[in-house]
Design a protein around this motif. Structure first.
Motif, PDB file in Angstrom:
ATOM      1  N   GLN A  63      12.500  43.643  82.390  1.00  0.00           N
ATOM      2  CA  GLN A  63      11.889  44.092  81.139  1.00  0.00           C
ATOM      3  C   GLN A  63      10.370  43.959  81.221  1.00  0.00           C
ATOM      4  O   GLN A  63       9.640  44.871  80.832  1.00  0.00           O
ATOM      5  N   VAL A  64       9.897  42.827  81.728  1.00  0.00           N
ATOM      6  CA  VAL A  64       8.451  42.604  81.851  1.00  0.00           C
ATOM      7  C   VAL A  64       7.814  43.702  82.692  1.00  0.00           C
ATOM      8  O   VAL A  64       6.744  44.219  82.353  1.00  0.00           O
ATOM      9  N   SER A  65       8.470  44.100  83.775  1.00  0.00           N
ATOM     10  CA  SER A  65       7.891  45.128  84.643  1.00  0.00           C
ATOM     11  C   SER A  65       7.724  46.457  83.907  1.00  0.00           C
ATOM     12  O   SER A  65       6.855  47.245  84.244  1.00  0.00           O
ATOM     13  N   HIS A  66       8.526  46.714  82.893  1.00  0.00           N
ATOM     14  CA  HIS A  66       8.400  47.942  82.102  1.00  0.00           C
ATOM     15  C   HIS A  66       7.221  47.895  81.136  1.00  0.00           C
ATOM     16  O   HIS A  66       6.792  48.927  80.622  1.00  0.00           O
ATOM     17  N   LEU A  67       6.689  46.712  80.892  1.00  0.00           N
ATOM     18  CA  LEU A  67       5.560  46.597  79.959  1.00  0.00           C
ATOM     19  C   LEU A  67       4.351  47.395  80.434  1.00  0.00           C
ATOM     20  O   LEU A  67       3.603  47.921  79.621  1.00  0.00           O
ATOM     21  N   ILE A  68       4.146  47.477  81.724  1.00  0.00           N
ATOM     22  CA  ILE A  68       2.975  48.171  82.251  1.00  0.00           C
ATOM     23  C   ILE A  68       2.957  49.615  81.764  1.00  0.00           C
ATOM     24  O   ILE A  68       1.997  50.066  81.141  1.00  0.00           O
ATOM     25  N   LYS A  69       4.033  50.333  82.021  1.00  0.00           N
ATOM     26  CA  LYS A  69       4.105  51.738  81.619  1.00  0.00           C
ATOM     27  C   LYS A  69       4.141  51.884  80.098  1.00  0.00           C
ATOM     28  O   LYS A  69       3.405  52.682  79.520  1.00  0.00           O
ATOM     29  N   LEU A  70       5.005  51.119  79.455  1.00  0.00           N
ATOM     30  CA  LEU A  70       5.215  51.293  78.020  1.00  0.00           C
ATOM     31  C   LEU A  70       4.006  50.866  77.203  1.00  0.00           C
ATOM     32  O   LEU A  70       3.663  51.513  76.214  1.00  0.00           O
ATOM     33  N   THR A  71       3.361  49.790  77.594  1.00  0.00           N
ATOM     34  CA  THR A  71       2.169  49.347  76.869  1.00  0.00           C
ATOM     35  C   THR A  71       1.044  50.355  77.040  1.00  0.00           C
ATOM     36  O   THR A  71       0.306  50.643  76.099  1.00  0.00           O
ATOM     37  N   GLY A  72       0.918  50.907  78.240  1.00  0.00           N
ATOM     38  CA  GLY A  72      -0.077  51.956  78.460  1.00  0.00           C
ATOM     39  C   GLY A  72       0.164  53.152  77.555  1.00  0.00           C
ATOM     40  O   GLY A  72      -0.767  53.682  76.949  1.00  0.00           O
ATOM     41  N   GLU A  73       1.422  53.572  77.441  1.00  0.00           N
ATOM     42  CA  GLU A  73       1.766  54.690  76.541  1.00  0.00           C
ATOM     43  C   GLU A  73       1.377  54.361  75.105  1.00  0.00           C
ATOM     44  O   GLU A  73       0.775  55.174  74.408  1.00  0.00           O
ATOM     45  N   PHE A  96      11.584  35.774  75.902  1.00  0.00           N
ATOM     46  CA  PHE A  96      12.743  36.655  75.924  1.00  0.00           C
ATOM     47  C   PHE A  96      13.569  36.273  74.696  1.00  0.00           C
ATOM     48  O   PHE A  96      14.277  35.272  74.693  1.00  0.00           O
ATOM     49  N   VAL A  97      13.438  37.065  73.655  1.00  0.00           N
ATOM     50  CA  VAL A  97      13.959  36.715  72.329  1.00  0.00           C
ATOM     51  C   VAL A  97      15.461  36.973  72.212  1.00  0.00           C
ATOM     52  O   VAL A  97      16.195  36.151  71.680  1.00  0.00           O
ATOM     53  N   ARG A  98      15.915  38.126  72.690  1.00  0.00           N
ATOM     54  CA  ARG A  98      17.327  38.511  72.646  1.00  0.00           C
ATOM     55  C   ARG A  98      17.645  39.289  73.926  1.00  0.00           C
ATOM     56  O   ARG A  98      16.767  39.913  74.505  1.00  0.00           O
ATOM     57  N   PRO A  99      18.898  39.299  74.338  1.00  0.00           N
ATOM     58  CA  PRO A  99      19.267  40.085  75.516  1.00  0.00           C
ATOM     59  C   PRO A  99      19.103  41.582  75.249  1.00  0.00           C
ATOM     60  O   PRO A  99      19.284  42.048  74.126  1.00  0.00           O
ATOM     61  N   LEU A 131       9.127  44.502  72.875  1.00  0.00           N
ATOM     62  CA  LEU A 131      10.101  45.513  73.260  1.00  0.00           C
ATOM     63  C   LEU A 131      11.184  45.471  72.203  1.00  0.00           C
ATOM     64  O   LEU A 131      11.715  44.402  71.886  1.00  0.00           O
ATOM     65  N   GLU A 132      11.488  46.644  71.630  1.00  0.00           N
ATOM     66  CA  GLU A 132      12.462  46.681  70.555  1.00  0.00           C
ATOM     67  C   GLU A 132      13.490  47.765  70.808  1.00  0.00           C
ATOM     68  O   GLU A 132      13.171  48.839  71.326  1.00  0.00           O
ATOM     69  N   LEU A 133      14.732  47.446  70.431  1.00  0.00           N
ATOM     70  CA  LEU A 133      15.824  48.400  70.534  1.00  0.00           C
ATOM     71  C   LEU A 133      15.768  49.356  69.349  1.00  0.00           C
ATOM     72  O   LEU A 133      15.025  49.126  68.392  1.00  0.00           O
ATOM     73  N   GLU A 134      16.576  50.398  69.398  1.00  0.00           N
ATOM     74  CA  GLU A 134      16.588  51.397  68.321  1.00  0.00           C
ATOM     75  C   GLU A 134      16.903  50.796  66.958  1.00  0.00           C
ATOM     76  O   GLU A 134      16.435  51.293  65.938  1.00  0.00           O
ATOM     77  N   ASP A 135      17.696  49.726  66.930  1.00  0.00           N
ATOM     78  CA  ASP A 135      18.036  49.111  65.645  1.00  0.00           C
ATOM     79  C   ASP A 135      16.972  48.124  65.168  1.00  0.00           C
ATOM     80  O   ASP A 135      17.148  47.452  64.153  1.00  0.00           O
ATOM     81  N   GLY A 136      15.862  48.028  65.919  1.00  0.00           N
ATOM     82  CA  GLY A 136      14.771  47.141  65.542  1.00  0.00           C
ATOM     83  C   GLY A 136      14.842  45.752  66.154  1.00  0.00           C
ATOM     84  O   GLY A 136      13.909  44.958  66.006  1.00  0.00           O
ATOM     85  N   THR A 137      15.923  45.433  66.853  1.00  0.00           N
ATOM     86  CA  THR A 137      16.054  44.130  67.510  1.00  0.00           C
ATOM     87  C   THR A 137      14.979  43.971  68.573  1.00  0.00           C
ATOM     88  O   THR A 137      14.817  44.838  69.440  1.00  0.00           O
ATOM     89  N   VAL A 138      14.248  42.888  68.518  1.00  0.00           N
ATOM     90  CA  VAL A 138      13.217  42.588  69.518  1.00  0.00           C
ATOM     91  C   VAL A 138      13.871  41.827  70.666  1.00  0.00           C
ATOM     92  O   VAL A 138      14.563  40.833  70.439  1.00  0.00           O
TER      93      VAL A 138
END
Length: 156
Positions: A63-73, A96-99, A131-138
């Motif tokens: 998940q952390v590795s995805h922060l680079i691309k997603l945070t840039g966006e 890491f708040v929730r799976p 990072l949040e899921l579609e239902d808003g879960t972080v």
């Protein structure tokens, strides 16, 4: 430039929606060793039977590795910047708040928290990243720092 950055404090930006597949989890595990031998990440059938999550989950550092691309966006929705002059300065906080279930759609929500001037017309930018899921879960919450050099932002 400081005034322009200060005007962005408190504003939020969002990435597009993304998804991590089981194949991606398996390839990440093979490359990094993260999750090797852990059925919670690599065995969908067993995870569906035995885990309270209903299936496999994404490794935290994947998940952390995805922060680079997603945070840039997300940041580009708030402020155009040249990533060659915006250097990763590290995390003040990372949790890491929730799976995150494999196959779930998620996005980054980024809020500019603070801007600190540095010598040479540079700045330290602090972002709240989730990072949040579609239902808003972080699933992940972080405070991430970036060093913005003089060429990071286009002229006003």
């Amino acid at each position: 430039m400081l005034e322009r950055l200060n005007q962005k404090i408190g504003q939020e930006g969002f990435s597009g929606w993304h998804c991590i597949t089981q194949d991606m989890v398996e390839r990440y595990s093979a490359l990094s060793g993260d999750g090797e031998g852990e059925w919670i990440h690599l065995d969908p059938a067993r995870a569906a039977r035995e885990a309270s999550y209903g299936g496999t989950i994404v490794q935290g550092f994947f998940q952390v590795s995805h922060l680079i691309k997603l945070t840039g966006e997300a940041m580009r929705t708030l402020l155009p910047f040249d990533s060659n002059h915006a250097l990763n300065y590290g995390f003040d906080r990372l949790r890491f708040v929730r799976p995150m279930p494999v196959g779930a759609r998620f996005r980054a929500r980024v809020r500019i928290m603070d801007v600190t001037p540095k010598p040479g017309d540079s700045f330290l930018l602090k972002e709240e990243v989730r990072l949040e899921l579609e239902d808003g879960t972080v699933t992940l919450a972080a405070e991430w720092l970036f060093f913005l050099g003089p060429g990071a932002l286009p002229p006003a």
